[in-house]
Design a protein around this motif. Structure first.
Motif, PDB file in Angstrom:
ATOM      1  N   GLY A  66       0.841  -1.194   0.000  1.00  0.00           N
ATOM      2  CA  GLY A  66       0.000   0.000   0.000  1.00  0.00           C
ATOM      3  C   GLY A  66       0.878   1.247   0.000  1.00  0.00           C
ATOM      4  O   GLY A  66       1.977   1.248   0.547  1.00  0.00           O
ATOM      5  N   ILE A  67       0.390   2.303  -0.613  1.00  0.00           N
ATOM      6  CA  ILE A  67       1.165   3.535  -0.758  1.00  0.00           C
ATOM      7  C   ILE A  67       0.466   4.658   0.008  1.00  0.00           C
ATOM      8  O   ILE A  67      -0.693   4.977  -0.264  1.00  0.00           O
ATOM      9  CB  ILE A  67       1.306   3.912  -2.246  1.00  0.00           C
ATOM     10  N   VAL A  68       1.172   5.238   0.952  1.00  0.00           N
ATOM     11  CA  VAL A  68       0.633   6.367   1.714  1.00  0.00           C
ATOM     12  C   VAL A  68       0.497   7.545   0.756  1.00  0.00           C
ATOM     13  O   VAL A  68       1.428   7.872   0.017  1.00  0.00           O
ATOM     14  CB  VAL A  68       1.561   6.713   2.902  1.00  0.00           C
ATOM     15  N   CYS A  69      -0.675   8.172   0.763  1.00  0.00           N
ATOM     16  CA  CYS A  69      -0.937   9.230  -0.213  1.00  0.00           C
ATOM     17  C   CYS A  69      -1.798  10.331   0.393  1.00  0.00           C
ATOM     18  O   CYS A  69      -2.141  10.295   1.572  1.00  0.00           O
ATOM     19  CB  CYS A  69      -1.608   8.638  -1.447  1.00  0.00           C
ATOM     20  N   LEU A  70      -2.143  11.277  -0.431  1.00  0.00           N
ATOM     21  CA  LEU A  70      -3.045  12.383  -0.131  1.00  0.00           C
ATOM     22  C   LEU A  70      -2.763  13.063   1.210  1.00  0.00           C
ATOM     23  O   LEU A  70      -1.668  13.567   1.401  1.00  0.00           O
ATOM     24  CB  LEU A  70      -4.500  11.926  -0.251  1.00  0.00           C
ATOM     25  N   TYR A  71      -3.722  13.109   2.127  1.00  0.00           N
ATOM     26  CA  TYR A  71      -3.570  13.887   3.365  1.00  0.00           C
ATOM     27  C   TYR A  71      -2.289  13.549   4.126  1.00  0.00           C
ATOM     28  O   TYR A  71      -1.604  14.443   4.617  1.00  0.00           O
ATOM     29  CB  TYR A  71      -4.777  13.688   4.287  1.00  0.00           C
ATOM     30  N   ASN A  72      -1.973  12.250   4.231  1.00  0.00           N
ATOM     31  CA  ASN A  72      -0.780  11.860   4.979  1.00  0.00           C
ATOM     32  C   ASN A  72       0.490  12.284   4.247  1.00  0.00           C
ATOM     33  O   ASN A  72       1.463  12.702   4.871  1.00  0.00           O
ATOM     34  CB  ASN A  72      -0.774  10.355   5.221  1.00  0.00           C
ATOM     35  N   ALA A  73       0.483  12.192   2.926  1.00  0.00           N
ATOM     36  CA  ALA A  73       1.645  12.628   2.148  1.00  0.00           C
ATOM     37  C   ALA A  73       1.792  14.144   2.217  1.00  0.00           C
ATOM     38  O   ALA A  73       2.905  14.659   2.331  1.00  0.00           O
ATOM     39  CB  ALA A  73       1.520  12.146   0.702  1.00  0.00           C
ATOM     40  N   TRP A  74       0.670  14.860   2.165  1.00  0.00           N
ATOM     41  CA  TRP A  74       0.752  16.324   2.280  1.00  0.00           C
ATOM     42  C   TRP A  74       1.334  16.708   3.630  1.00  0.00           C
ATOM     43  O   TRP A  74       2.150  17.612   3.723  1.00  0.00           O
ATOM     44  CB  TRP A  74      -0.622  16.971   2.105  1.00  0.00           C
ATOM     45  N   SER A 125       8.488   7.355  11.534  1.00  0.00           N
ATOM     46  CA  SER A 125       8.195   6.823  12.875  1.00  0.00           C
ATOM     47  C   SER A 125       8.613   5.362  12.977  1.00  0.00           C
ATOM     48  O   SER A 125       7.844   4.510  13.396  1.00  0.00           O
ATOM     49  CB  SER A 125       6.704   6.969  13.207  1.00  0.00           C
ATOM     50  N   VAL A 126       9.803   5.052  12.563  1.00  0.00           N
ATOM     51  CA  VAL A 126      10.458   3.726  12.579  1.00  0.00           C
ATOM     52  C   VAL A 126       9.876   2.720  11.592  1.00  0.00           C
ATOM     53  O   VAL A 126      10.330   1.596  11.548  1.00  0.00           O
ATOM     54  CB  VAL A 126      10.537   3.079  13.992  1.00  0.00           C
ATOM     55  N   TYR A 127       8.916   3.098  10.779  1.00  0.00           N
ATOM     56  CA  TYR A 127       8.355   2.165   9.798  1.00  0.00           C
ATOM     57  C   TYR A 127       8.824   2.520   8.398  1.00  0.00           C
ATOM     58  O   TYR A 127       8.853   3.693   8.026  1.00  0.00           O
ATOM     59  CB  TYR A 127       6.818   2.193   9.826  1.00  0.00           C
ATOM     60  N   GLU A 128       9.154   1.505   7.620  1.00  0.00           N
ATOM     61  CA  GLU A 128       9.451   1.690   6.201  1.00  0.00           C
ATOM     62  C   GLU A 128       8.128   1.686   5.465  1.00  0.00           C
ATOM     63  O   GLU A 128       7.398   0.697   5.506  1.00  0.00           O
ATOM     64  CB  GLU A 128      10.336   0.545   5.686  1.00  0.00           C
ATOM     65  N   VAL A 129       7.791   2.786   4.825  1.00  0.00           N
ATOM     66  CA  VAL A 129       6.521   2.864   4.100  1.00  0.00           C
ATOM     67  C   VAL A 129       6.751   3.404   2.697  1.00  0.00           C
ATOM     68  O   VAL A 129       7.680   4.169   2.455  1.00  0.00           O
ATOM     69  CB  VAL A 129       5.489   3.764   4.829  1.00  0.00           C
ATOM     70  N   LEU A 130       5.897   2.991   1.790  1.00  0.00           N
ATOM     71  CA  LEU A 130       5.870   3.571   0.454  1.00  0.00           C
ATOM     72  C   LEU A 130       4.976   4.801   0.530  1.00  0.00           C
ATOM     73  O   LEU A 130       3.892   4.760   1.120  1.00  0.00           O
ATOM     74  CB  LEU A 130       5.300   2.569  -0.553  1.00  0.00           C
ATOM     75  N   ILE A 131       5.434   5.899  -0.052  1.00  0.00           N
ATOM     76  CA  ILE A 131       4.689   7.155   0.004  1.00  0.00           C
ATOM     77  C   ILE A 131       4.904   7.905  -1.302  1.00  0.00           C
ATOM     78  O   ILE A 131       5.944   7.757  -1.947  1.00  0.00           O
ATOM     79  CB  ILE A 131       5.133   8.001   1.230  1.00  0.00           C
ATOM     80  N   THR A 132       3.921   8.698  -1.692  1.00  0.00           N
ATOM     81  CA  THR A 132       4.091   9.495  -2.901  1.00  0.00           C
ATOM     82  C   THR A 132       5.129  10.589  -2.637  1.00  0.00           C
ATOM     83  O   THR A 132       5.189  11.151  -1.542  1.00  0.00           O
ATOM     84  CB  THR A 132       2.758  10.138  -3.340  1.00  0.00           C
ATOM     85  N   ASP A 133       5.976  10.852  -3.646  1.00  0.00           N
ATOM     86  CA  ASP A 133       6.970  11.909  -3.466  1.00  0.00           C
ATOM     87  C   ASP A 133       6.289  13.277  -3.547  1.00  0.00           C
ATOM     88  O   ASP A 133       5.079  13.376  -3.782  1.00  0.00           O
ATOM     89  CB  ASP A 133       8.125  11.759  -4.463  1.00  0.00           C
ATOM     90  N   MET A 134       7.054  14.338  -3.333  1.00  0.00           N
ATOM     91  CA  MET A 134       6.460  15.660  -3.188  1.00  0.00           C
ATOM     92  C   MET A 134       5.718  16.104  -4.459  1.00  0.00           C
ATOM     93  O   MET A 134       4.596  16.607  -4.382  1.00  0.00           O
ATOM     94  CB  MET A 134       7.527  16.687  -2.799  1.00  0.00           C
ATOM     95  N   GLU A 135       6.327  15.906  -5.623  1.00  0.00           N
ATOM     96  CA  GLU A 135       5.686  16.340  -6.864  1.00  0.00           C
ATOM     97  C   GLU A 135       4.414  15.545  -7.153  1.00  0.00           C
ATOM     98  O   GLU A 135       3.396  16.096  -7.565  1.00  0.00           O
ATOM     99  CB  GLU A 135       6.669  16.239  -8.035  1.00  0.00           C
ATOM    100  N   ARG A 136       4.483  14.244  -6.920  1.00  0.00           N
ATOM    101  CA  ARG A 136       3.289  13.411  -7.136  1.00  0.00           C
ATOM    102  C   ARG A 136       2.179  13.823  -6.164  1.00  0.00           C
ATOM    103  O   ARG A 136       0.996  13.852  -6.513  1.00  0.00           O
ATOM    104  CB  ARG A 136       3.672  11.938  -6.938  1.00  0.00           C
ATOM    105  N   THR A 137       2.561  14.164  -4.954  1.00  0.00           N
ATOM    106  CA  THR A 137       1.611  14.574  -3.931  1.00  0.00           C
ATOM    107  C   THR A 137       0.871  15.844  -4.352  1.00  0.00           C
ATOM    108  O   THR A 137      -0.338  15.952  -4.159  1.00  0.00           O
ATOM    109  CB  THR A 137       2.359  14.781  -2.593  1.00  0.00           C
TER     110      THR A 137
END
Length: 192
Positions: A66-74, A125-137
């Motif tokens: 799963g990829i962290v996106c939107l509000y959390n990425a912002w 917070s010690v977890y490896e997560v997939l997240i959208t980069d700044m431009e994608r966000t």
């Protein structure tokens, strides 16, 4: 605190049945769930309730890939002051994931080709997560502007333009792929 709860707590609040060496320890997990000390996240994955309300949870164990996106990425990229209502996680559109109602996770179903760019792995917070980069966000804010509100979209763009690390050419490339380039260009022209 019994050893199962200690192990779960020491691992960021999540424990899986694969990490349990024997059947009697599995029964301890079941009893801890019955007492409300653990919440069943999905088959074979249990969490301490407090862990689900930390600043970040182990998204990959709950929603693999799963990829962290939107509000959390912002929030992560410091582009918005809006407090995320839940953990926003993007997955492939055809994928089926059963989420218990107790988890503060909202799934977004994206086309496969939209999951193939603008994704980075970060330690949050010690977890490896997939997240959208700044431009994608930023592009996602433009894409979802009618759902999130034009004020939030504007805030994300304004804060992005203040960043010294911004990459406007990459922003335009992502906007083209997400089919929001014309709208993004209009936003940028009004703000420059």
């Amino acid at each position: 605190m019994n050893e199962i709860m200690y192990k779960a707590t020491s691992q960021g609040g999540i424990i899986t049945t694969a990490e349990i060496p024997n059947q009697s320890d599995y029964q301890k997990i079941v009893r801890a769930k019955e007492r409300g000390e653990l919440i069943r996240v999905r088959h074979g994955v249990y969490a301490v309730p407090d862990a689900l309300f930390n600043t970040m949870i182990d998204i990959d164990r709950i929603v693999p890939n799963g990829i962290v996106c939107l509000y959390n990425a912002w929030a992560y990229h410091q582009l918005s002051t809006v407090v995320p209502p839940s953990f926003c996680v993007a997955i492939e559109a055809k994928r089926k994931v059963a989420m218990p109602p107790t988890l503060p996770i909202e799934l977004y179903y994206w086309k496969k080709e939209n999951l193939e760019f603008g994704i980075v792995k970060k330690n949050i917070s010690v977890y490896e997560v997939l997240i959208t980069d700044m431009e994608r966000t930023v592009c996602d804010a433009v894409k979802y502007r009618n759902k999130i509100g034009l004020d939030v979209c504007g805030e994300v763009i304004d804060n992005y333009l203040k960043k010294e690390t911004r990459n406007v050419s990459l922003l335009h490339e992502y906007a083209q792929k997400l089919r929001v380039k014309k709208i993004l260009t209009t936003y940028l022209e009004t703000r420059l």
